[in-house]
Design a protein around this motif. Structure first.
Motif, PDB file in Angstrom:
ATOM      1  N   ALA A  88       0.845  -1.186   0.000  1.00 58.36           N
ATOM      2  CA  ALA A  88       0.000   0.000   0.000  1.00 58.36           C
ATOM      3  C   ALA A  88       0.879   1.233   0.000  1.00 58.36           C
ATOM      4  CB  ALA A  88      -0.929   0.023   1.218  1.00 58.36           C
ATOM      5  N   ASN A  89       0.416   2.290  -0.622  1.00 61.04           N
ATOM      6  CA  ASN A  89       1.075   3.573  -0.479  1.00 61.04           C
ATOM      7  C   ASN A  89       0.045   4.688  -0.537  1.00 61.04           C
ATOM      8  OD1 ASN A  89       0.566   3.835  -3.240  1.00 61.04           O
ATOM      9  ND2 ASN A  89       2.713   4.066  -3.821  1.00 61.04           N
ATOM     10  N   ILE A  90       0.480   5.858  -0.123  1.00 53.88           N
ATOM     11  CA  ILE A  90      -0.392   7.022  -0.097  1.00 53.88           C
ATOM     12  C   ILE A  90       0.417   8.205  -0.600  1.00 53.88           C
ATOM     13  CG2 ILE A  90       0.117   7.434   2.354  1.00 53.88           C
ATOM     14  CD1 ILE A  90      -2.822   8.437   2.588  1.00 53.88           C
ATOM     15  N   ILE A  91      -0.135   8.922  -1.564  1.00 57.47           N
ATOM     16  CA  ILE A  91       0.567  10.034  -2.177  1.00 57.47           C
ATOM     17  C   ILE A  91       0.224  11.333  -1.450  1.00 57.47           C
ATOM     18  CG2 ILE A  91       0.658   8.870  -4.403  1.00 57.47           C
ATOM     19  CD1 ILE A  91      -1.590  10.674  -5.359  1.00 57.47           C
ATOM     20  N   SER A  92       0.929  12.396  -1.819  1.00 58.49           N
ATOM     21  CA  SER A  92       0.804  13.658  -1.102  1.00 58.49           C
ATOM     22  C   SER A  92      -0.607  14.226  -1.139  1.00 58.49           C
ATOM     23  CB  SER A  92       1.797  14.681  -1.659  1.00 58.49           C
ATOM     24  OG  SER A  92       1.582  14.918  -3.034  1.00 58.49           O
ATOM     25  N   GLY A  93      -1.340  13.946  -2.210  1.00 61.39           N
ATOM     26  CA  GLY A  93      -2.702  14.429  -2.311  1.00 61.39           C
ATOM     27  C   GLY A  93      -3.706  13.639  -1.505  1.00 61.39           C
ATOM     28  N   GLY A  94      -3.290  12.529  -0.926  1.00 60.89           N
ATOM     29  CA  GLY A  94      -4.156  11.742  -0.078  1.00 60.89           C
ATOM     30  C   GLY A  94      -4.699  10.475  -0.693  1.00 60.89           C
ATOM     31  N   SER A  95      -4.441  10.231  -1.961  1.00 57.25           N
ATOM     32  CA  SER A  95      -4.935   9.023  -2.605  1.00 57.25           C
ATOM     33  C   SER A  95      -4.124   7.817  -2.160  1.00 57.25           C
ATOM     34  CB  SER A  95      -4.871   9.153  -4.118  1.00 57.25           C
ATOM     35  OG  SER A  95      -5.709  10.196  -4.580  1.00 57.25           O
ATOM     36  N   ALA A  96      -4.813   6.725  -1.883  1.00 53.52           N
ATOM     37  CA  ALA A  96      -4.183   5.497  -1.426  1.00 53.52           C
ATOM     38  C   ALA A  96      -4.312   4.404  -2.473  1.00 53.52           C
ATOM     39  CB  ALA A  96      -4.797   5.031  -0.107  1.00 53.52           C
ATOM     40  N   ASN A  97      -3.319   3.532  -2.512  1.00 48.44           N
ATOM     41  CA  ASN A  97      -3.301   2.392  -3.417  1.00 48.44           C
ATOM     42  C   ASN A  97      -2.999   1.138  -2.621  1.00 48.44           C
ATOM     43  OD1 ASN A  97      -3.320   3.972  -6.103  1.00 48.44           O
ATOM     44  ND2 ASN A  97      -1.559   4.828  -5.023  1.00 48.44           N
ATOM     45  N   TYR A  98      -3.642   0.033  -2.996  1.00 48.56           N
ATOM     46  CA  TYR A  98      -3.452  -1.233  -2.312  1.00 48.56           C
ATOM     47  C   TYR A  98      -3.288  -2.358  -3.318  1.00 48.56           C
ATOM     48  CZ  TYR A  98      -5.529   1.234   1.677  1.00 48.56           C
ATOM     49  OH  TYR A  98      -5.812   2.134   2.679  1.00 48.56           O
ATOM     50  N   VAL A  99      -2.460  -3.319  -2.960  1.00 42.35           N
ATOM     51  CA  VAL A  99      -2.433  -4.546  -3.728  1.00 42.35           C
ATOM     52  C   VAL A  99      -3.771  -5.267  -3.519  1.00 42.35           C
ATOM     53  CG1 VAL A  99      -1.386  -5.954  -1.900  1.00 42.35           C
ATOM     54  CG2 VAL A  99      -1.025  -6.556  -4.312  1.00 42.35           C
ATOM     55  N   GLU A 100      -4.252  -5.935  -4.549  1.00 38.42           N
ATOM     56  CA  GLU A 100      -5.596  -6.497  -4.520  1.00 38.42           C
ATOM     57  C   GLU A 100      -5.823  -7.425  -3.329  1.00 38.42           C
ATOM     58  OE1 GLU A 100      -9.485  -6.884  -5.661  1.00 38.42           O
ATOM     59  OE2 GLU A 100      -7.971  -5.569  -6.557  1.00 38.42           O
ATOM     60  N   SER A 101      -4.826  -8.177  -2.951  1.00 40.00           N
ATOM     61  CA  SER A 101      -4.991  -9.188  -1.917  1.00 40.00           C
ATOM     62  C   SER A 101      -5.253  -8.623  -0.523  1.00 40.00           C
ATOM     63  CB  SER A 101      -3.763 -10.103  -1.866  1.00 40.00           C
ATOM     64  OG  SER A 101      -2.595  -9.378  -1.558  1.00 40.00           O
ATOM     65  N   VAL A 102      -5.001  -7.333  -0.310  1.00 34.55           N
ATOM     66  CA  VAL A 102      -5.200  -6.754   1.017  1.00 34.55           C
ATOM     67  C   VAL A 102      -6.360  -5.769   1.058  1.00 34.55           C
ATOM     68  CG1 VAL A 102      -2.731  -7.003   1.442  1.00 34.55           C
ATOM     69  CG2 VAL A 102      -3.657  -4.749   0.835  1.00 34.55           C
ATOM     70  N   LYS A 103      -6.998  -5.506  -0.058  1.00 35.13           N
ATOM     71  CA  LYS A 103      -8.103  -4.559  -0.086  1.00 35.13           C
ATOM     72  C   LYS A 103      -9.231  -5.024   0.828  1.00 35.13           C
ATOM     73  CE  LYS A 103      -7.335  -2.590  -4.674  1.00 35.13           C
ATOM     74  NZ  LYS A 103      -7.865  -2.444  -6.059  1.00 35.13           N
ATOM     75  N   GLY A 104      -9.733  -4.094   1.617  1.00 30.56           N
ATOM     76  CA  GLY A 104     -10.777  -4.401   2.574  1.00 30.56           C
ATOM     77  C   GLY A 104     -10.267  -4.875   3.912  1.00 30.56           C
ATOM     78  N   ARG A 105      -8.983  -5.206   4.002  1.00 30.33           N
ATOM     79  CA  ARG A 105      -8.396  -5.688   5.250  1.00 30.33           C
ATOM     80  C   ARG A 105      -7.362  -4.720   5.824  1.00 30.33           C
ATOM     81  NH1 ARG A 105      -5.353 -10.057   5.286  1.00 30.33           N
ATOM     82  NH2 ARG A 105      -4.717  -9.921   3.092  1.00 30.33           N
ATOM     83  N   PHE A 106      -6.593  -4.071   4.958  1.00 30.68           N
ATOM     84  CA  PHE A 106      -5.533  -3.155   5.388  1.00 30.68           C
ATOM     85  C   PHE A 106      -5.959  -1.721   5.106  1.00 30.68           C
ATOM     86  CE2 PHE A 106      -1.637  -6.172   4.745  1.00 30.68           C
ATOM     87  CZ  PHE A 106      -2.265  -7.132   5.515  1.00 30.68           C
ATOM     88  N   THR A 107      -5.507  -0.811   5.953  1.00 27.98           N
ATOM     89  CA  THR A 107      -5.744   0.607   5.757  1.00 27.98           C
ATOM     90  C   THR A 107      -4.454   1.376   5.995  1.00 27.98           C
ATOM     91  OG1 THR A 107      -8.047   0.411   6.516  1.00 27.98           O
ATOM     92  CG2 THR A 107      -7.099   2.617   6.430  1.00 27.98           C
ATOM     93  N   ILE A 108      -4.057   2.178   5.017  1.00 25.96           N
ATOM     94  CA  ILE A 108      -2.876   3.011   5.165  1.00 25.96           C
ATOM     95  C   ILE A 108      -3.312   4.427   5.525  1.00 25.96           C
ATOM     96  CG2 ILE A 108      -2.746   3.620   2.705  1.00 25.96           C
ATOM     97  CD1 ILE A 108       0.338   3.483   2.997  1.00 25.96           C
ATOM     98  N   SER A 109      -2.557   5.064   6.391  1.00 25.19           N
ATOM     99  CA  SER A 109      -2.828   6.441   6.770  1.00 25.19           C
ATOM    100  C   SER A 109      -1.508   7.172   6.971  1.00 25.19           C
ATOM    101  CB  SER A 109      -3.696   6.525   8.028  1.00 25.19           C
ATOM    102  OG  SER A 109      -3.056   5.898   9.128  1.00 25.19           O
ATOM    103  N   ARG A 110      -1.576   8.489   6.930  1.00 27.37           N
ATOM    104  CA  ARG A 110      -0.371   9.301   6.999  1.00 27.37           C
ATOM    105  C   ARG A 110      -0.615  10.514   7.874  1.00 27.37           C
ATOM    106  NH1 ARG A 110       2.644  11.702   1.557  1.00 27.37           N
ATOM    107  NH2 ARG A 110       4.106  13.112   2.624  1.00 27.37           N
TER     108      ARG A 110
END
Length: 121
Positions: A49-71
């Motif tokens: 997972a990563n999160i860009i400066s504008g706040g958009s987050a990306n996740y690998v498909e296998s962790v979607k719905g289970r992991f949450t990234i925050s900054r």
């Protein structure tokens, strides 16, 4: 000059939760993205997972719905909340940041030392 320190890994049973933390320090002009990668022996490192400066987050498909990234931009920190953990999540997790050190320089990639996550009964 720039250091990333990641932490929060450990041993957890399937279905459990962990929260990973990463702090960036040093002479930093801008952090454009922060995120987490993981790696197991014999396999190349992959983006979790990563999160860009504008706040958009990306996740690998296998962790979607289970992991949450925050900054937390004020603290130069990034977190990964991992819920409903599965044995296949077992890996060394590495914090990553894409950073400019000065107003005129391009971006560079920096890595934490890694923290072990083991999901097992």
């Amino acid at each position: 000059q720039v250091q990333l320190v990641d932490s929060g890994g450990g041993l957890v049973q399937p279905g459990g939760s962990l929260r990973l933390s990463c702090a960036a320090s040093g002479s930093i002009f801008s952090i454009y993205a922060m995120g987490w990668y993981r790696q197991v022996p014999g396999k190349q490192r992959e983006l979790v997972a990563n999160i860009i400066s504008g706040g958009s987050a990306n996740y690998v498909e296998s962790v979607k719905g289970r992991f949450t990234i925050s900054r937390d931009n004020a603290k130069n920190m990034v977190y990964l909340q991992m819920n409903s953990l599965k044995p296949e999540d077992t890996a060394v997790y590495y914090c990553h940041a894409r950073i400019s050190l000065t107003k005129y320089s391009g971006v560079r990639d920096y890595w934490g030392q890694g923290t072990q996550v083991t999901v097992s009964s």
